[in-house]
Structures are given as C-alpha cells and as structure tokens.
Scaffold this active site. Sequence first.
Site, PDB file in Angstrom:
ATOM      1  N   HIS A  59      12.843 -45.921  50.327  1.00 49.95           N
ATOM      2  CA  HIS A  59      11.811 -45.095  51.022  1.00 49.95           C
ATOM      3  C   HIS A  59      12.693 -43.850  51.446  1.00 49.95           C
ATOM      4  O   HIS A  59      11.849 -42.719  51.302  1.00 49.95           O
ATOM      5  CB  HIS A  59      11.012 -45.611  51.806  1.00 49.95           C
ATOM      6  CG  HIS A  59      10.060 -46.788  51.155  1.00 49.95           C
ATOM      7  ND1 HIS A  59       8.714 -46.630  51.530  1.00 49.95           N
ATOM      8  CD2 HIS A  59      10.433 -47.774  50.685  1.00 49.95           C
ATOM      9  CE1 HIS A  59       8.116 -47.534  50.796  1.00 49.95           C
ATOM     10  NE2 HIS A  59       9.106 -48.316  50.349  1.00 49.95           N
ATOM     11  N   ASP A  76       5.248 -41.769  55.288  1.00 44.09           N
ATOM     12  CA  ASP A  76       5.200 -42.919  54.226  1.00 44.09           C
ATOM     13  C   ASP A  76       4.207 -43.533  54.402  1.00 44.09           C
ATOM     14  O   ASP A  76       3.377 -43.766  55.579  1.00 44.09           O
ATOM     15  CB  ASP A  76       6.623 -43.830  54.731  1.00 44.09           C
ATOM     16  CG  ASP A  76       6.720 -44.895  53.497  1.00 44.09           C
ATOM     17  OD1 ASP A  76       6.142 -45.938  53.472  1.00 44.09           O
ATOM     18  OD2 ASP A  76       7.698 -44.622  52.703  1.00 44.09           O
TER      19      ASP A  76
END
Length: 505
Positions: free
Chosen positions: A53, A153
């Site tokens: 990520h 995120d």
Amino acid sequence: MAVVTATNGATEANHAANGATAPNHAANGATGNGAPESGRDHVVIFPFMAKGHMLPLFHFATALSVHHRNLRVTLVTTPGNVAFARSRLPASVDLVVFPFPSLPPLPVGVESTDAVPCPSLHLTFLSATALLREPFADFLASLPSPPLALVSDFFLGFTHRVASDAGVRRIVFNGMSCFSSAICKALSASPPAGVEPGALFHVPGMPEHVVVTAEEVPYGVAKRANPDNPVTRFFVDEIGDSDVRSWGVLVNSFAALDKDYVPPLESFYQPGARAWLVGPLFLAAGDGEEERDPEGCLSWLDERAARPGSVVYVSFGTQAHVTDAQLDELARGLVQSGHPFLWAVRSDTWSPPVDVGPNGLIVRGWVPQRSVLAHKSVGGFMSHCGWNSVMESLAAGKPVLAWPMIAEQHLNARHVANIVGSGVRIGGEATTDVVGRAEVEEKVRKLMDAESEAGQRMRVRAASAQQAAMSAVSVGGTSSVALQKLVEELQRTYDGVVGKGTKCT
C-alpha cells in the site's frame, strides 16, 4: 499533546499540534506559478502501513512532486517506516511522522504488516492504526491553510471524517484495480448464494464476461454478511461509509486495462465521485528511484543473458505465508522443470530439500523486482498476483504464472490470466492444499515454453499490455491526462470557497 516531525530530507523540525506552522516548502519548487485561485497548493498523502500500500503512494507522491511543481506534497508515516519512505521519495516530498500507537498484544516496534508476527494479530494492527485519528486531526488543524486534497488509504477510514471537518477533499486509495474493487463491492452488496464449488457465476453489475467462482471471493468479502465476524466489525465500526463517501478514488491502473470496470466501480460511490486511473504509478513517477540490489540478483541474471527469456522469477510478496511443505514441493518442481530460477523466499528458517545447483538462486533479502522483471534473461514470473506485481509484470511485458494466496489476489489472477490473457494459473482454488511438484513442473514449463501456441499467445498479450502501460503514462496518454485533470478538478472545486473548516463530503 501529539508531536509530529516533518522532514524533507535535509532539515527536521518538531511541530507541536497546537497550530504551529507547517514545514517551509519554498525549496520544493513551490514557486507560486500556476497556483490555484483558492490558494490551496498542498496535497497530504497518508498510506496504510503495508509495503504493497505504501509503495504505490510513494510513487504517486513522486509523480505529483515531479509533474506539478506548484504543489507541495507531504506524506504521513510512523517512525518505523521513515527510512523505507525516505529512501524512495525525492527530497521535495516532506514527511510528517506520528508515533505508532501502542495496542497490546501487538509487539512494540511492529509498524508495518510484513512485520506482524502472526496472522491473528493483523486485526489488532488495523485497530492500532485507527488510533492515529487524533494526531492526524491535530496535524491538519496546525496547518496555516487547508490542503488541496488528502489522499489516504481505504483502511484509514477515520481520515475521511477528519478531512471533512477540516474542509478538505478526501481521495481514497485501496491498492486494487477497478476490476477487483468493483467485484468486491458488488459481492459485498449481493453475496452469492447457492453457488456450487468451482462453478462460475456472473458478478452483478459487471460486464457479461466477468465471471468468478465462490472460491475466488476474498475472505473479507465473503464474511462481510456475518455481523459477528471480527473483520466485519472492523469494517463497520472503523471504515463504515468513509470509502464510498470520498470525493474520488485513486486507482493504480490504466484505461486500456481497466476502463470497462470504471462505471461499475463508480456506481458504488456518491454522485459525482470519479475513479482516477493514473497508473502504473511507478512509471508515472519516472526513473528517479534507484532500486537497491543487496543480493546481487541483477549480476546473476547478467551471467545468463546469453539465453534470453530462460529464467523464471518467483516471488509471493511480503504478506502471504507459504508453509514449509509447500516450499519443499515448489523447490522440487522448479528444479525438475529444468529452467533456471531466481526465487525470493521470505522464510529465514526454511532450507531447500534439494540441491538447486548453479542455475537456482534463492534470496532472502530485498529484490529489485522491477529491474529483475525488465531483465532480458527473465522469461516469466511466478507470482502471488498482488496488484503491484501484476502492474510490474505487465509493464515489463512478461507473462505470469498466477499463484494467488490471499485477499483479492484470486480476482487479479483471473483478470491477468483469463481476461488479459497474459498468464496461466496454478493453485486456482482458495484452499490450504499443497500444490505438488509435478504440477509446479508442468505449469512452469507451460509458462516458459515460448514456442508453443499458448506461450506465443501469452507473450503477444503481455507485449500489448506493456505497450499500453507505457503509452498511458507518456505525454498525452490516458494516465498522464488523468493526473493533470485530477489536479485541475480539485482546484476548480475550491474556487470561490474561502475560510477554514467548511466541511467537504
């Protein structure tokens, strides 16, 4: 009182979250040329603490910094991730560092998912990151003016409300393709029922060619309907509707690969929200990042350059746990295939049960994966099909032996092997069964047989995807234009809006 640290690679200053000024970005190319009328020229990026990520958002931060020099870019992280971030970001991107929250039984010092010692603690890790809400809110409040946007995120659901309260547009990032994201959302809304094991079914709202099996549905999606499941409770309590209420969705993909799945994905978001396909992000960032090669992978590949396309590269990423029994069978199958192989193994304790010889290189440390895939000696990639690895394999024009393990990787495997057509699958069912050496040998040979009809077809499809990926990030390409329009659209949304604290949804 929370204390954060801002660094730009040259200086370091402590900022108590009581309204202290943000770091001086004058040296970062923020000259004021092309500054928006709204006065907002600052983008804050907050990745989830997982390598898969973080890396694409590092590349996004770099792309913004390189291609939009009128913007100031700040990335939020924690102390244990500073070195990893700083070594992969240009000095023009500032870092703001929050102490990682303590939440027993998570061990102190575990600040990224690849360091979590056992799978049972992953949910605790997620819960710990949710405790960053207060210091992040204090940080936004300390800035002299609101940022142009927050890119954060999916797992950091609290950032949507914090940004909204600060009058900042939030763009969500989940690290997946439009294809996999849309399928996950569709099946969360309408879980499949009465589907026989292994049977294909059409995903509601997706194009007719999109069919999957129940075994390919990610665990978190399959369990979403169970209110007693701990993962479900986290999604409900900590993420809620923060994802779908975001201003937009950042996607590490490109139109030629994913455009058919944009409308289905956007249909789950608030009216007007768009999916911005700006990838492959590592290509969009340019060649500024020099990949480290501590294990000597590239020199080993150089020694085999006389046989182009002969080496199989094997890697299953940083998240999936592979049992010793499976590693044993994989080692035997690779040796029996007769093809040279470069294999990244995460386990520090496992030893191969067979002599791999001079044509097998097993490494335990960091592998410069993009450079390895681009090397002319490499002819195929045995991969877990994490989305970053899929992007890198397509950008390198290399076919994939898709061996999915966790999360949405089974959907990615279907995308690349069955729809794009640039791969072959192994271990297709989401089971704990060990894939035997004979199947490993068979599938490796199938992947590496460039003369067969199937091998030629895979390579033609992979080469076509490579050309499309390169074109997407070139001047005038779909991803390059999307990045420009993203910045312009954000700037337009604030024109005429003044003052701090105007809520944004």
